[in-house]
Scaffold this active site. Structure first.
Site, PDB file in Angstrom:
ATOM      1  CB  SER A  49     -12.531   1.633  -4.623  1.00  0.00           C
ATOM      2  OG  SER A  49     -11.184   1.654  -4.567  1.00  0.00           O
ATOM      3  CD  GLN A  67      -2.870  -1.379   0.188  1.00  0.00           C
ATOM      4  OE1 GLN A  67      -3.931  -0.634   0.313  1.00  0.00           O
ATOM      5  NE2 GLN A  67      -2.494  -2.648  -0.359  1.00  0.00           N
ATOM      6  N   GLY A  85     -12.304   2.385   4.030  1.00  0.00           N
ATOM      7  CA  GLY A  85     -11.108   1.665   3.452  1.00  0.00           C
ATOM      8  C   GLY A  85     -10.752   2.591   2.629  1.00  0.00           C
ATOM      9  CG  HIS A  86      -7.647   0.143  -0.229  1.00  0.00           C
ATOM     10  ND1 HIS A  86      -6.520  -0.972  -0.102  1.00  0.00           N
ATOM     11  CD2 HIS A  86      -8.367  -0.400  -0.248  1.00  0.00           C
ATOM     12  CE1 HIS A  86      -7.363  -2.107  -0.712  1.00  0.00           C
ATOM     13  NE2 HIS A  86      -8.142  -1.848  -0.913  1.00  0.00           N
ATOM     14  CG  ASN A  87      -6.828   3.521  -3.472  1.00  0.00           C
ATOM     15  OD1 ASN A  87      -6.511   2.906  -3.130  1.00  0.00           O
ATOM     16  ND2 ASN A  87      -6.959   5.172  -4.016  1.00  0.00           N
TER      17      ASN A  87
END
Length: 340
Positions: free
Chosen positions: A256, A195, A236-238
């Site tokens: 996302s 990441q 969460g990521h992004n």
């Protein structure tokens, strides 16, 4: 502290009714807890019960009921109550010193009037803005940028390369920039995907205790100005979150997801990943969003549906027991008819 009603009305830019020149307000409290020398407030649906409070004075909106005691009329009683809390119960001032027991990397940049308490860590390349307070055991990672007037409470963690805006509040135990949940599965083995991104928080963001905002796989996980996260929230990521959103406790947003402005997520609400949510929506508690959402909707249930439709379904579900009883009786009648 002691204030006259006239002083409080002027402070709140409100209109005073039933003034009592002899009254002195010494505190601010809730409807139930307030005493004769306190001032309280009420908004619907509690306005109709506020006359039962022991509060010596009340803050109400124009057009609300009249009372047999002093009333300060303001457009937003809840905001006025918050301002009085700051007036009567100001937070204790933190000494603006850098403790010799804190670790500050030699190349870290510390602004003016900053407090760094014992056992806090500020790593190499980090920048701390003016008037920021970093409490004990907080961790500021490498090349992190923290803006001005922030409060970083004990045991908060900001991982490397993340960016914190001005006037942000990070409550104890929150983690900004932990690794996103990224893995590639080969032959039954889950292999970690590095990441490499970061987290960027806008201005006036608050992150509750033990909440986590994951760093992006690449690029940035973004939280816009004025957005507030309650305790135990996960982004969460992004994810890209707009401005002035509210996330109540235990909300889970996977990777996302793009979220617009002025949305409210009730407790334990969640979404699937890789969707877009518009502006001015309300997701009720435990709502599960499984697809793109436009603007100005009130949703509930799983999968999510309009709140009105969910209420209809719930009312029907409550009748299932009665329906089953009717079906059993009909079966008996049918069997009896067959025998004849």
């Amino acid at each position: 502290m002691e204030k006259t009603l006239q002083e409080l009305a002027a402070f709140l830019h409100g209109t005073l009714e039933n003034d009592d020149p002899a009254m002195r307000i010494t505190g601010v409290n809730g409807l139930v807890e307030a005493g004769p020398s306190d001032i309280s407030f009420a908004i619907p649906p509690y306005v109709e019960f506020c006359h039962k409070s022991r509060a010596g004075a009340m803050i109400l909106a124009p057009g609300d009921r009249t009372l047999d005691r002093p009333v300060i009329r303001v457009d937003n009683p809840k905001q006025a109550f918050a301002e009085l809390l700051e007036l009567f119960r100001p937070q204790e001032e933190v000494a603006r010193v850098i403790s010799p027991l804190a670790y500050i990397a030699a190349d870290a940049k510390i602004g003016n009037n900053v407090a760094v308490q014992p056992f806090a860590v500020v790593e190499s390349g980090a920048e701390i803005g003016d008037n920021t307070v970093i409490y004990s055991h907080a961790y500021i990672g490498r090349h992190v940028k923290v803006g001005a007037d922030c409060i970083i409470y004990p045991n908060a963690t900001i991982r490397e390369n993340c960016v914190i805006g001005d006037r942000d509040i990070l409550q104890s135990g929150c983690v900004i920039g932990g690794d996103g949940f990224g893995f590639v599965t080969n032959n039954g083995k889950h292999n970690k995907v590095q990441q490499t991104g970061n987290v960027v928080l806008g201005d006036d963001v608050e992150v509750g205790c033990n909440s986590c905002i994951d760093r992006a796989t690449v690029g940035s996980t973004v939280v816009g100005n004025g957005t507030k996260l309650d305790n135990l929230v996960h982004l969460g990521h992004n994810d890209v979150v707009g401005e002035n959103n509210l996330f109540v406790a235990m909300v889970g947003i996977p990777g996302s997801v793009t979220i617009g402005n002025n949305n409210t997520f009730g407790g334990q609400a969640a979404t699937v990943g890789h969707i877009t949510i518009g502006n001015n929506n309300v997701m009720a508690a435990r709502c599960g969003v499984i697809g793109n959402i436009g603007d100005n909707q009130v949703l509930a249930g799983f999968p999510s549906m309009s709140h009105v439709e969910w209420l209809r379904q719930q009312s029907k579900l409550r009748k299932i027991g009665e329906l089953m009883k009717t079906v059993k009786e009909l079966k008996k009648e049918i069997e009896a008819l067959k025998k004849k």
